[in-house]
Design an enzyme around this catalytic site. Structure first.
Site, mmCIF file in Angstrom:
data_model
loop_
_atom_site.group_PDB
_atom_site.id
_atom_site.type_symbol
_atom_site.label_atom_id
_atom_site.label_comp_id
_atom_site.label_asym_id
_atom_site.label_seq_id
_atom_site.Cartn_x
_atom_site.Cartn_y
_atom_site.Cartn_z
ATOM 1 N N GLU A 43 37.311 35.824 35.886
ATOM 2 C CA GLU A 43 37.980 36.332 37.085
ATOM 3 C C GLU A 43 37.732 35.365 38.252
ATOM 4 O O GLU A 43 37.066 35.684 39.239
ATOM 5 C CB GLU A 43 37.502 37.750 37.380
ATOM 6 C CG GLU A 43 37.903 38.711 36.262
ATOM 7 C CD GLU A 43 37.380 40.130 36.425
ATOM 8 O OE1 GLU A 43 36.777 40.427 37.485
ATOM 9 O OE2 GLU A 43 37.563 40.945 35.510
ATOM 10 N N HIS A 71 36.113 41.265 42.115
ATOM 11 C CA HIS A 71 36.714 41.065 40.796
ATOM 12 C C HIS A 71 38.146 40.576 40.954
ATOM 13 O O HIS A 71 38.687 40.527 42.053
ATOM 14 C CB HIS A 71 36.725 42.382 40.009
ATOM 15 C CG HIS A 71 35.375 42.831 39.553
ATOM 16 N ND1 HIS A 71 34.959 42.743 38.245
ATOM 17 C CD2 HIS A 71 34.335 43.369 40.248
ATOM 18 C CE1 HIS A 71 33.725 43.221 38.147
ATOM 19 N NE2 HIS A 71 33.319 43.608 39.349
ATOM 20 N N GLU A 104 39.080 44.356 44.204
ATOM 21 C CA GLU A 104 39.919 43.707 43.198
ATOM 22 C C GLU A 104 40.998 42.882 43.898
ATOM 23 O O GLU A 104 41.509 43.277 44.951
ATOM 24 C CB GLU A 104 40.595 44.745 42.294
ATOM 25 C CG GLU A 104 39.650 45.608 41.477
ATOM 26 C CD GLU A 104 39.286 44.969 40.140
ATOM 27 O OE1 GLU A 104 39.725 43.825 39.887
ATOM 28 O OE2 GLU A 104 38.577 45.625 39.357
#
Length: 494
Positions: free
Chosen positions: A233, A328, A401
């Site tokens: 990631e 992430h 995210e």
């Protein structure tokens, strides 16, 4: 002709033993079936034996078409997403179709226009392939697995071409970045080694704050940020660098934040996985973000070190651990967004929504509507869930995210692909949002912009000396002042 690295059976892989994949290909030249002459231009050479590389196998389907197999994460055949490989010995105007045939996920942003990254030796800036040349589909020839095919034309014979799932961000790049910051000898930036990975790579911990906040007995409001627990990631590292670059800058907001808060940042929790080119796991095949409940000091040493530090800070009456944010990247969603926890206390639950709402106002690529709060059983071992249960009602724990692909600006439907700079901009906006959260905006106008101060003495004693580690002996230590001038201010360089 260079040989492919040795392969071994891949236990438990649903691809079958006939498709066994072990290591990365190493300068593997593909010759046409039955060809016996000298190799020549156009006989492609594939390589992934470099840092963060991943390509496990190459099969030539025809003169123009190749099936490419992702090497699974080390010691864990379940995860096959990240790829990063080079192609050389090309012929000018040579057209090819590459099929990446063994993705472990079915859903993918490739359905929504995402395309692989490419660069070459004469064009070293990463760019996305045209989406019209990329296809994502279920393929009956590969056990109905999903396949991503892309067409490409090589145009320069002397170039080496590199293809990747997303912008790579290697462990070595990260170390060079931290070394460059350390040489600037800023009195509000501290780097130390919190521990080491299984393969003896550094677990770096950064502290960014005014030195006054680190004096003996000083009360601290701490924001703890972590990244790259999942090594593939890579956007996580760009966002994290954006946060760091802003916090160490001479921007008035950054100065106010340093005066009022202590930022603890562990930007790379899984350095072995990053180095090896894994997507989700550590060297030993563990998804570290499922082991926060009871991390092993020998199997999950980086996680163990960070957890021990957080618990010690939590038990320190002078320290208020106010935020934990784990960064992430997401393989199926657009935009930036957050995951938070669910609490029985309705007031605490509502307070938890404040930070993502403020971030949505500051960052055009952040979506509050995509932000969600949950306590799914499968997430029980994550940093967000574990620390949300451990810390008291004054602390807020989030997973931040960001899409591997793009964001959609409010009021439009067009997807804007992320660039390295756009990921770092999100990081800068995350840092800025703490100013709004703590209502420190009136103080910004009072802040002058002096020249950065040089550190004239050793940093104040660390509050948890047992966890300090051998960073004091780092070869690029804080005492090196020869490169402390003539650096561009990060806040003005974006």
């Amino acid at each position: 002709m260079a040989e492919r690295s040795q392969t071994v059976p891949e236990a438990g892989n649903d691809m079958g033993n006939d498709d066994a994949i072990g290591g990365n290909v190493s300068k593997y030249m593909v010759l046409p079936s039955g060809y016996c002459g000298q190799s020549k231009k156009g006989h492609l050479i594939f390589d992934a034996c470099f840092e963060s590389g991943n390509l496990g196998r190459v099969d030539q389907v025809s003169e123009f078409e190749y099936d490419l197999f992702i090497r699974p994460d080390t010691c864990n055949p379940r995860f096959r997403v990240w790829f990063n490989f080079t192609v050389e010995n090309v012929k000018e105007s040579q057209r090819v179709i590459f099929n990446i045939v063994n993705f472990s996920k079915t859903k993918s942003l490739y359905r929504d226009g995402m395309a692989p990254m490419v660069k070459s030796t004469s064009r070293p800036k990463w760019q996305r392939l045209p989406p019209k040349n990329v296809y994502y589909y279920r393929c009956p020839d590969h056990r109905k697995n999903y396949v991503m095919s892309f067409a490409f034309c090589f145009d320069r014979e002397e170039d080496i071409y590199q293809f990747a799932y997303c912008y790579p961000y290697t462990y070595t790049r990260f170390q060079h970045y931290l070394d460059s910051l350390q040489k600037r000898n800023m009195d509000y930036f501290f780097r130390e080694q919190l521990g080491q990975s299984v393969q003896q790579r550094q677990l770096d911990l950064l502290t960014i704050t005014s030195p006054d906040n680190l004096r003996e007995g000083a009360e601290q409001k701490v924001v703890f940020i972590t990244g790259r627990v999942h090594p593939g990631e890579t956007p996580s590292s760009f966002v994290c660098q954006g946060i760091i670059d802003f916090l160490i800058s001479q921007h008035p907001i950054a100065r106010v934040l340093r005066e009022h808060l202590v930022f603890k940042i562990a930007p790379m929790l899984n350095p072995d996985g990053v180095y090896l080119g894994n997507y989700r796991c550590s060297l030993m095949g563990f998804d570290l973000n499922r082991h926060w409940l009871d991390p092993s000091p020998w199997a999950h040493p980086t996680l163990h070190g960070v957890k021990q530090l957080i618990i010690q800070m939590y038990n320190d009456p002078k320290t208020s651990l106010e935020f934990y944010i784990d960064i992430h990247a997401h393989s199926t969603m657009m935009n930036g967004f957050m995951y938070g926890n669910i609490f029985e206390d309705e007031e605490r639950f509502q307070r938890q929504a404040i930070f993502p709402k403020l971030l949505c106002q500051n960052a055009e690529d952040f979506s509050y509507s995509s932000t969600s709060f949950n306590r799914d059983a499968v997430k029980a071992g994550t940093g967000r869930r574990f620390l949300g249960g451990l810390l008291d009602h004054t602390s807020y724990c989030y997973t931040l995210e960001v899409s591997f692909y793009s964001y959609i600006i409010g009021g439009t439907t067009a997807a804007v692909p992320y660039t390295e700079e756009a990921y770092m901009k999100l990081g800068r906006n995350v840092a800025r949002t703490f100013l709004d959260y703590y209502r420190l905006n009136p103080l910004v106008e009072k802040v002058a912009i002096p020249m950065p101060r040089l550190r004239k003495e050793k940093p104040p004693p660390y509050k948890h000396p047992l966890l300090r580690g051998p960073a004091r002996n780092h070869p690029n230590g804080k005492g090196d002042k020869k490169s402390s001038v003539n650096h561009k201010d990060p806040s003005n360089s974006f």
